[in-house]
Structures are given as C-alpha cells and as structure tokens.
Scaffold this active site. Structure first.
Site, PDB file in Angstrom:
ATOM      1  N   GLU A  49     -41.465  -4.979   5.506  1.00  0.00           N
ATOM      2  CA  GLU A  49     -40.419  -4.404   4.641  1.00  0.00           C
ATOM      3  C   GLU A  49     -40.822  -3.024   4.126  1.00  0.00           C
ATOM      4  O   GLU A  49     -40.003  -2.117   4.063  1.00  0.00           O
ATOM      5  CB  GLU A  49     -40.155  -5.333   3.455  1.00  0.00           C
ATOM      6  CG  GLU A  49     -39.329  -6.557   3.802  1.00  0.00           C
ATOM      7  CD  GLU A  49     -37.976  -6.182   4.386  1.00  0.00           C
ATOM      8  OE1 GLU A  49     -37.306  -5.303   3.826  1.00  0.00           O
ATOM      9  OE2 GLU A  49     -37.610  -6.753   5.426  1.00  0.00           O
ATOM     10  N   CYS A  53     -22.939  -1.562  11.986  1.00  0.00           N
ATOM     11  CA  CYS A  53     -22.287  -0.723  10.981  1.00  0.00           C
ATOM     12  C   CYS A  53     -23.205   0.465  10.689  1.00  0.00           C
ATOM     13  O   CYS A  53     -23.685   0.645   9.585  1.00  0.00           O
ATOM     14  CB  CYS A  53     -22.027  -1.538   9.717  1.00  0.00           C
ATOM     15  SG  CYS A  53     -20.878  -0.736   8.594  1.00  0.00           S
ATOM     16  N   CYS A  85     -17.082  -0.988  15.171  1.00  0.00           N
ATOM     17  CA  CYS A  85     -16.198  -1.936  14.482  1.00  0.00           C
ATOM     18  C   CYS A  85     -15.617  -2.968  15.453  1.00  0.00           C
ATOM     19  O   CYS A  85     -15.371  -4.116  15.063  1.00  0.00           O
ATOM     20  CB  CYS A  85     -15.091  -1.184  13.758  1.00  0.00           C
ATOM     21  SG  CYS A  85     -15.723   0.008  12.564  1.00  0.00           S
ATOM     22  N   CYS A 110     -17.631  -6.046  15.461  1.00  0.00           N
ATOM     23  CA  CYS A 110     -18.104  -6.517  14.152  1.00  0.00           C
ATOM     24  C   CYS A 110     -17.392  -7.794  13.705  1.00  0.00           C
ATOM     25  O   CYS A 110     -16.163  -7.879  13.764  1.00  0.00           O
ATOM     26  CB  CYS A 110     -17.884  -5.414  13.121  1.00  0.00           C
ATOM     27  SG  CYS A 110     -18.389  -5.896  11.474  1.00  0.00           S
ATOM     28  N   CYS A 168     -11.988  -5.942   7.013  1.00  0.00           N
ATOM     29  CA  CYS A 168     -12.818  -4.827   6.513  1.00  0.00           C
ATOM     30  C   CYS A 168     -11.884  -3.715   6.030  1.00  0.00           C
ATOM     31  O   CYS A 168     -11.138  -3.120   6.806  1.00  0.00           O
ATOM     32  CB  CYS A 168     -13.741  -4.313   7.602  1.00  0.00           C
ATOM     33  SG  CYS A 168     -14.659  -2.839   7.087  1.00  0.00           S
TER      34      CYS A 168
HETATM   35  S1  SF4 Z   1     -15.660  -3.326  10.652  1.00  0.00           S
HETATM   36 FE1  SF4 Z   1     -16.342  -2.638   8.684  1.00  0.00          FE
HETATM   37  S2  SF4 Z   1     -18.279  -3.637   8.328  1.00  0.00           S
HETATM   38 FE2  SF4 Z   1     -17.807  -3.841  10.493  1.00  0.00          FE
HETATM   39  S3  SF4 Z   1     -18.830  -2.126  11.478  1.00  0.00           S
HETATM   40 FE3  SF4 Z   1     -16.761  -1.462  11.021  1.00  0.00          FE
HETATM   41  S4  SF4 Z   1     -16.907  -0.503   9.004  1.00  0.00           S
HETATM   42 FE4  SF4 Z   1     -18.762  -1.705   9.293  1.00  0.00          FE
END
Ligand code: SF4
Length: 354
Positions: free
Chosen positions: A38, A193, A200, A203, A209
């Site tokens: 970390e 992200c 996206c 995602c 989102c």
């Molecule tokens: S959908 Fe939203 S959380 Fe997912 S990668 Fe795109 S901006 Fe980021």
C-alpha cells in the site's frame, strides 16, 4: 448523495471475472505484506512497484527484519521510487510495531493510524485486505469512482464533500468479502474508471452512473477551485537617513497600515531624489538601492522597492506633522508595519556591520 442499490455485488462480480488476483502482494496477505504494498503503491504505478516490492520482501521478509535494518539500507531499496518520506516513515513504523506491539499490527483502525505514514484509508486497506475487516477505503482511485458515479458537484478535497464521500464509501462497504471488495474498488479505479479514458462500456456501474449519464464523466472529480491571481502593485520606499535619525511618516487613520508610522513612499515611476527634495524638504547627498521584496496583503501583492537616501534636513519637514525624524532605536520601538520593521532592522544590522 443518496446511496444506490446493489453496488458491492456488482463490483464483486466484476472483480471475480476481471480483477487482478496474481500481484505479488495478493499472495500470503499478511498485514505486513499488504502494508508495504500500500505504501509503495501511493503515487506509483503497479508495474513500477512489482520489482521493488519483490526485492524489498527478499531483504526484509518481516517487520523485525525491517525494524532492525539500517535506514540507509531501507532507503537504498527505495531508490528510484521517489517520495522518500514514505520509506523513512515505514522504517519508523516498523520499529514502533516491534517496540510497542511485539511486531504485530494493532487490532483497531485507530491503533494502525497511529503508526507513522499511515492514514485512515491506508489503515482500512491493510485491515480489510489482510483481516477481512469491514473498513472502507477512500484513496484516489475510489474517490474518482464515487465522484463520477454520483456526479459529485464539488471538489473532494473540500471538508464537507470529503466527509460525504467517506459516508458513501462506508455505506457501500459490504460485511463479507471485505478484502476482495477493497481490492475490487482499487482495480476498478485503476483499470476501468481511469483518470483520462474511463472504459464505461465495460463498467459494472454504468447503468446508474450519473457521471456517465452527463456524457462527460472525466469532468469528475471536480478540481480544486482556482483562486484568482492577486494583483501586484509596486511602491518605492525611502529610508531617509540623517546620521542616526530616520524620517517616518504617520499613515492616515484609516486604510492600509492605518495610524502606524511608516516610511515615506513615492510612486514606482517617480524620481526619488526629486520627490524627496521637493516634498520632504531635504537635500540628498547620495542614494543606495536596497534589495526589493514582496509583501502580500489579503487582496494584493505589494512589491516594495526600497532605497536609502543620506540627506541633510531643513526645518520644512519638521513643520509637517505627518513626518517626523526619529533616532533609529526609537523608531524601532514604534508601531510599524511588518515589512517596514523588517526593512529597517535589516538595514540597521547591515549598517552596524560596515
Ligand atoms: S460508468 Fe461511471 S464509474 Fe464506470 S467507468 Fe464510467 S464513469 Fe467510471
């Protein structure tokens, strides 16, 4: 910011399919090993960290080896990673763990936070990954994901916004698979992200989102509001000396330095000798330019261009009540604006040295 449904399960499903599970610190996840990773990963990319981490673990396989190592040895293992305070703090923390905790990590997050170089988020990462504790992290990656997911309209460094984001992070933190979830959130931020090109389409959070819905998710997190640049003004300050006496001017009761004794000033473009002789009734023998410096007020910077003028005074000045000659020692005992005091003191010290 209202929490949304089904957040952690979506993130964990994605992690099961796409998350990174073979990084060196993901094997044998002891608090010590997670802690070192970390700290190394702060401000540094995974690919850069891997060889450093492996070398470090070979030389310092446990907290005792690290605590007993000379600092130079620890720093040489860090050489090239930058931000050396991280290594120095880590070394100190290892010694504290050995001295105060028999080499074990404290059980509570507060206890871990007392170790040098470990803040709330790092402590949570160590404890959730190594001991599966339900403690939320809020590192740069997680801040970015949450700021976009909720289209947070203010800068996350602002106290209120940060507090609200911690609350969200805690709400989303599951009670089970805590270590995996922490790892998943870090991975989501680091691989999907991302700062400039979020993917996206892949995602698990895209459906609700808010950042994605705006069409410009990279506008989140919002940046720190820029402070308007302060204007810069300039003035010439005159240190008029007659022997050990200096001429001061009483400032008007209101305005900048209201009511204080200050040095006579003339506009930047004015001829100082002419101005002194005409306005202050002195004969100037010679002029020495002193080092210019900047004084900053709440609304502007003032560039002060000082000069020393060796003069012979005439009675004209004595009659003008706002100007007065003072012995230097007495002048320094008056209420003076800070930059004027500094200027006179430095000037006086320099004279005494000549
Ligand atoms: S959908 Fe939203 S959380 Fe997912 S990668 Fe795109 S901006 Fe980021």
């Amino acid at each position: 910011m209202i929490p949304k449904q089904n957040f952690a399960p979506r993130v964990l499903d994605w992690f099961d399919q796409h998350g990174r599970k073979h990084l060196p610190w993901q094997q044998n996840k002891t608090p010590y090993r997670v802690w070192i990773s970390e700290i190394m990963l702060q401000q540094t990319q995974v690919t850069t960290v891997i060889p450093y981490y492996e070398r470090f673990m070979q030389s310092f396989p446990d907290v005792f080896a690290l605590a007993n190592a000379p600092q130079d040895d620890v720093l040489s293992h860090w050489s090239g990673l930058g931000y050396y305070a991280r290594a120095r703090n880590m070394h100190k923390a290892a010694q504290k763990l050995v001295d105060d905790w028999q080499g074990e990590f404290p059980l509570s997050q507060e206890g871990v936070c007392e170790l040098p170089g470990i803040g709330r988020s790092t402590a949570a990462a160590i404890l959730s990954i190594s001991r599966n504790e339900s403690l939320a992290i809020l590192d740069g990656n997680v801040k970015r994901v949450l700021a976009r997911y909720h289209a947070v309209p203010t800068w996350p460094g602002e106290r209120k916004t940060e507090a609200a984001m911690w609350e969200l992070a805690e709400t989303y933190m599951p009670q089970e698979r805590c270590g995996d979830y922490t790892q998943a959130m870090m991975d989501l931020g680091a691989t999907l992200c991302t700062r400039s090109k979020p993917r996206c389409g892949e995602c698990p959070l895209q459906a609700d989102c808010e950042g994605f819905a705006t069409g410009t998710p990279t506008e989140f997190p919002k940046s720190k509001p820029k402070q308007a640049a302060k204007p810069v003004k300039a003035t010439q300050m005159l240190v008029l000396r007659e022997g050990n006496r200096v001429l001061l001017e009483k400032r008007p009761a209101t305005g900048i330095w209201g009511g204080l004794w200050s040095l006579p000033e003339v506009a930047q473009e004015e001829d100082i000798v002419q101005a002194a002789e005409q306005r202050l009734g002195v004969n100037v023998n010679h002029v020495i330019s002193l080092s210019p410096f900047r004084h900053t007020f709440s609304h502007y910077h003032l560039d002060i261009l000082p000069s020393e003028l060796a003069v012979v005074s005439t009675p004209v000045v004595a009659e003008q009540t706002k100007y007065q000659w003072f012995e230097m020692e007495k002048a320094l005992a008056l209420g003076l604006p800070a930059p004027v005091r500094t200027l006179l003191e430095t000037h006086e010290e320099r004279r005494q040295l000549i």
